[in-house]
Design a protein around this motif. Structure first.
Motif: not given
Ligand code: GLN
Length: 275
Positions: A24-34
């Motif tokens: 879940r956090e991976a998806r949130m971090l990646l969304s933020a990074a992109l």
């Protein structure tokens, strides 16, 4: 790399860093990074590792996700976060549930006070639920008061809220129908045992409740006689295991206290009213 590969890579590194919900956090971090949302993330098919490495490194160092993203949801509203304040927590929503339960006639609540307002989450969630109310938020930290003011503006409450810097109720006069507070309540000696996200990154001033964890409750409860309107209520957040001790302080000050449990069943919100 593809989105699924990036999610797996980031989640594996987060799990190795001891983080609980790595995918879940991976998806949130990646969304933020992109700089995209969940749907946008799925649509990416060529993710460059360099674009997420800095955010991933911060989270691996156990910086809270809410500081990295700069925001956190509370009561369905989005609050900007900063290291000047505690990050809003779901348990604290119990105080808003308690307020709604005791004041079914929402329009009667006119003056709301939040002591130690931080991001402003309690005060602004309350203004969302009590449409005729004006809110006053107090914080010892000027940076917190500024952040809360900006959250108020962002959420459309600029005309219904004022924030000031002060030590609990020292700067206040007048009476309030609803007084909210999530005071610092961790016994000082327990601070070193907290999870790294809290211990290293969140402000000790929002956590440290003094030797027995009750210092801030004493200050807030001492102020209630002057601040609470005759039919009003004060609702304080409780730490685990603090119901009896705080209830005693409340009763010694001449008020009644009733607790409301959070979703995990812990007494979390103490509702204080005149006898
Ligand atoms: N609930 C927070 C924690 O356990 C403490 C918040 C507070 O001291 N008010 O980290």
């Amino acid at each position: 790399m593809k989105t699924t590969e990036a999610v797996t890579l980031v989640a594996t590194r987060l799990a190795a860093a001891g983080i609980d919900e790595p995918r879940r956090e991976a998806r949130m971090l990646l969304s933020a990074a992109l700089q995209t949302d969940a749907a946008g993330l799925l649509a990416c098919d060529d993710i460059d590792e360099a674009c997420f490495t800095p955010l991933l490194a911060r989270r691996e160092a156990r910086e809270p996700l809410a500081y990295i993203l700069g925001k956190r949801e509370f009561w369905g509203l989005t609050f900007a976060t900063s290291p000047a304040t505690l990050i809003p927590r779901p348990d604290t929503e119990t105080l808003i549930e308690a307020a709604i339960a005791i004041f079914p006639d929402r329009r009667k609540i006119r003056r709301i006070l939040d002591l130690g307002t931080g991001t402003g989450c309690l005060l602004l969630a309350a203004l969302h639920e009590f449409p005729e109310a004006f809110g006053t938020g107090v914080d010892l930290s000027a940076a917190a008061a500024v952040l809360a003011q900006s959250n108020a503006a962002q959420l459309g409450f600029a005309q219904r809220a004022a924030f000031l810097v002060g030590n609990w109720a020292d700067a206040l006069s007048g009476q309030f129908d609803l007084i909210l507070s999530n005071p610092p309540y961790i016994p000082a000696a327990d601070l070193t045992g907290l999870m790294p996200e809290v211990k290293i990154y969140e402000p000790a001033s929002a956590l440290d409740g003094g030797a027995d964890g009750l210092a801030a409750y004493r200050a807030v409860i001492a102020a209630l006689a002057a601040l609470l309107a005759p039919n009003g209520a004060a609702i304080l957040e409780l730490g685990i295991g603090q119901q009896n001790e705080v209830t005693k302080l409340v009763e010694n000050a001449g008020f009644t206290a009733t607790a409301r449990a959070d979703l995990a069943g812990h007494p979390r919100a103490l509702v204080i009213r005149a006898k």
